[in-house]
Design a protein around this motif. Sequence first.
Motif, PDB file in Angstrom:
ATOM      1  N   PHE A 195       0.836  -1.192   0.000  1.00  0.00           N
ATOM      2  CA  PHE A 195       0.000   0.000   0.000  1.00  0.00           C
ATOM      3  C   PHE A 195       0.870   1.241   0.000  1.00  0.00           C
ATOM      4  CE2 PHE A 195       0.927  -0.692   4.404  1.00  0.00           C
ATOM      5  CZ  PHE A 195       0.918   0.542   5.025  1.00  0.00           C
ATOM      6  N   GLU A 245      -1.864  -8.024  -3.235  1.00  0.00           N
ATOM      7  CA  GLU A 245      -2.720  -6.891  -3.594  1.00  0.00           C
ATOM      8  C   GLU A 245      -1.965  -5.594  -3.360  1.00  0.00           C
ATOM      9  OE1 GLU A 245      -6.818  -7.626  -1.662  1.00  0.00           O
ATOM     10  OE2 GLU A 245      -5.456  -8.981  -0.619  1.00  0.00           O
ATOM     11  N   PHE A 292      -2.950  -1.304  -2.529  1.00  0.00           N
ATOM     12  CA  PHE A 292      -3.960  -0.267  -2.284  1.00  0.00           C
ATOM     13  C   PHE A 292      -3.263   1.090  -2.248  1.00  0.00           C
ATOM     14  CE2 PHE A 292      -5.132  -4.186  -0.144  1.00  0.00           C
ATOM     15  CZ  PHE A 292      -6.383  -4.440  -0.701  1.00  0.00           C
ATOM     16  N   GLN A 297      -6.453   3.455   2.722  1.00  0.00           N
ATOM     17  CA  GLN A 297      -5.305   2.592   2.445  1.00  0.00           C
ATOM     18  C   GLN A 297      -4.982   1.708   3.651  1.00  0.00           C
ATOM     19  OE1 GLN A 297      -1.986   4.989   1.150  1.00  0.00           O
ATOM     20  NE2 GLN A 297      -3.138   5.886  -0.546  1.00  0.00           N
ATOM     21  N   LEU A 327      -8.039  -0.866   4.215  1.00  0.00           N
ATOM     22  CA  LEU A 327      -8.116  -1.938   3.225  1.00  0.00           C
ATOM     23  C   LEU A 327      -6.945  -2.907   3.333  1.00  0.00           C
ATOM     24  CD1 LEU A 327      -9.317   0.011   0.043  1.00  0.00           C
ATOM     25  CD2 LEU A 327     -10.680  -1.471   1.531  1.00  0.00           C
ATOM     26  N   SER A 328      -5.777  -2.409   3.684  1.00  0.00           N
ATOM     27  CA  SER A 328      -4.601  -3.277   3.793  1.00  0.00           C
ATOM     28  C   SER A 328      -4.798  -4.346   4.858  1.00  0.00           C
ATOM     29  CB  SER A 328      -3.354  -2.447   4.110  1.00  0.00           C
ATOM     30  OG  SER A 328      -3.073  -1.540   3.080  1.00  0.00           O
ATOM     31  N   SER A 343      -7.935  -6.618   4.013  1.00  0.00           N
ATOM     32  CA  SER A 343      -7.673  -7.557   2.914  1.00  0.00           C
ATOM     33  C   SER A 343      -6.962  -8.807   3.406  1.00  0.00           C
ATOM     34  CB  SER A 343      -6.835  -6.877   1.830  1.00  0.00           C
ATOM     35  OG  SER A 343      -5.517  -6.603   2.282  1.00  0.00           O
ATOM     36  N   VAL A 400      -5.857  -1.549  -6.432  1.00  0.00           N
ATOM     37  CA  VAL A 400      -7.111  -0.883  -6.074  1.00  0.00           C
ATOM     38  C   VAL A 400      -6.763   0.568  -5.763  1.00  0.00           C
ATOM     39  CG1 VAL A 400      -9.029  -0.767  -4.453  1.00  0.00           C
ATOM     40  CG2 VAL A 400      -8.152  -2.998  -5.184  1.00  0.00           C
ATOM     41  N   THR A 405      -7.073   4.406  -4.546  1.00  0.00           N
ATOM     42  CA  THR A 405      -7.762   5.190  -3.521  1.00  0.00           C
ATOM     43  C   THR A 405      -7.724   6.683  -3.837  1.00  0.00           C
ATOM     44  OG1 THR A 405      -5.748   5.371  -2.187  1.00  0.00           O
ATOM     45  CG2 THR A 405      -7.184   3.478  -1.758  1.00  0.00           C
TER      46      THR A 405
END
Length: 338
Positions: free
Chosen positions: A140, A154, A156, A289, A292-293, A296, A314, A316
């Motif tokens: 992120f 992932e 973010f 951020q 979601l981190s 997730s 994704v 932000t």
Amino acid sequence: MDRTFRTRSRRFALVAVASAAALIVTGCSSDSGGKKAEEDTGNVSAGKADTPRMKVAMITHAASGDTFWDTIRKGAEAAAAKDNVELVYSSSPDSAKQANLVQNAIDQKVDGIAVTLAKPDAMKSTVAKAEKAGIPVVGFNGGVDDWKEQGLLEYFGQDEYVAGEAFGRKLNELGAKNNICVIQEQGHVALEARCAGVKKTFKGKTTNLYVNGTNMPSVKSTITAKLKQDSSIDYVVTLGAPFAMTAVQSLGDAGSKAKLATFDLNKDLIGAIEDGDIQFAVDQQPYLQGYLSVDSLWLYKTNGNFSGGGQEPVLTGPAFVDKSNVETIAKFAAKGTR
């Protein structure tokens, strides 16, 4: 190049929209199905997860005193409280020390790691060790161009080059001719990308000005000296809220008529936009951020989910905040979440 980035932006936007739509769908329920869904998922939708305790390490490149990271941490803590997660937060602006913090997390056998890749090359080998140890890793805030190559699940954050391009176009609309882009940490890929994006689309002159972001008096004096040296500078671009607030003082000390715009927000900066001391800011939603981190990693652990299919980040941000919409954002900034 412009066409490539526009294509990426549209694709990223579709990912973000799809993610938001999924959240809306899971948040809705009918009279007949809602209660059953809550029971089947351990009452997760009731507000707090009834799942086994897990431990997540969040490791950033934050420098001491940078309030941006307080907002990220608040988001992470909110997700941790909801998901029954023990959050272990640590940070260092020194990439070697940050890598050591990742190693510490590996040694503690955490259930997941959320990490920033501000200097991706320095983090690569340690991140690989975490993955080899079977620890899921998400990225992120820093590393949008490197997370997939390093095998993260992932990412973010904001595409900083695209955000910089949008910033440059905004300066064109405002009639700017000559700006300095103040970088508080040389070699930080996200910061360098922001100024590169500004330079790409800005029709006037852009000059990078490097300052020592860990020493605010030095930041202030360096910006002041540059403004005194070149009276044709009509915009100062900063890359973080604390540096923007310091630059306000520099403008006064230099007797400069230049205007100021920045990336990122905090409570004080919202007031400066309201007062007209700062023209606009780009918001990348750091609270989101952080949230979601952590969330997730819980989703991956409990249900095997990962956003973006492991192929796309994704996003932000970016979003512009100026006098036209600052009042709406101010109530959230007062709580320290924007």
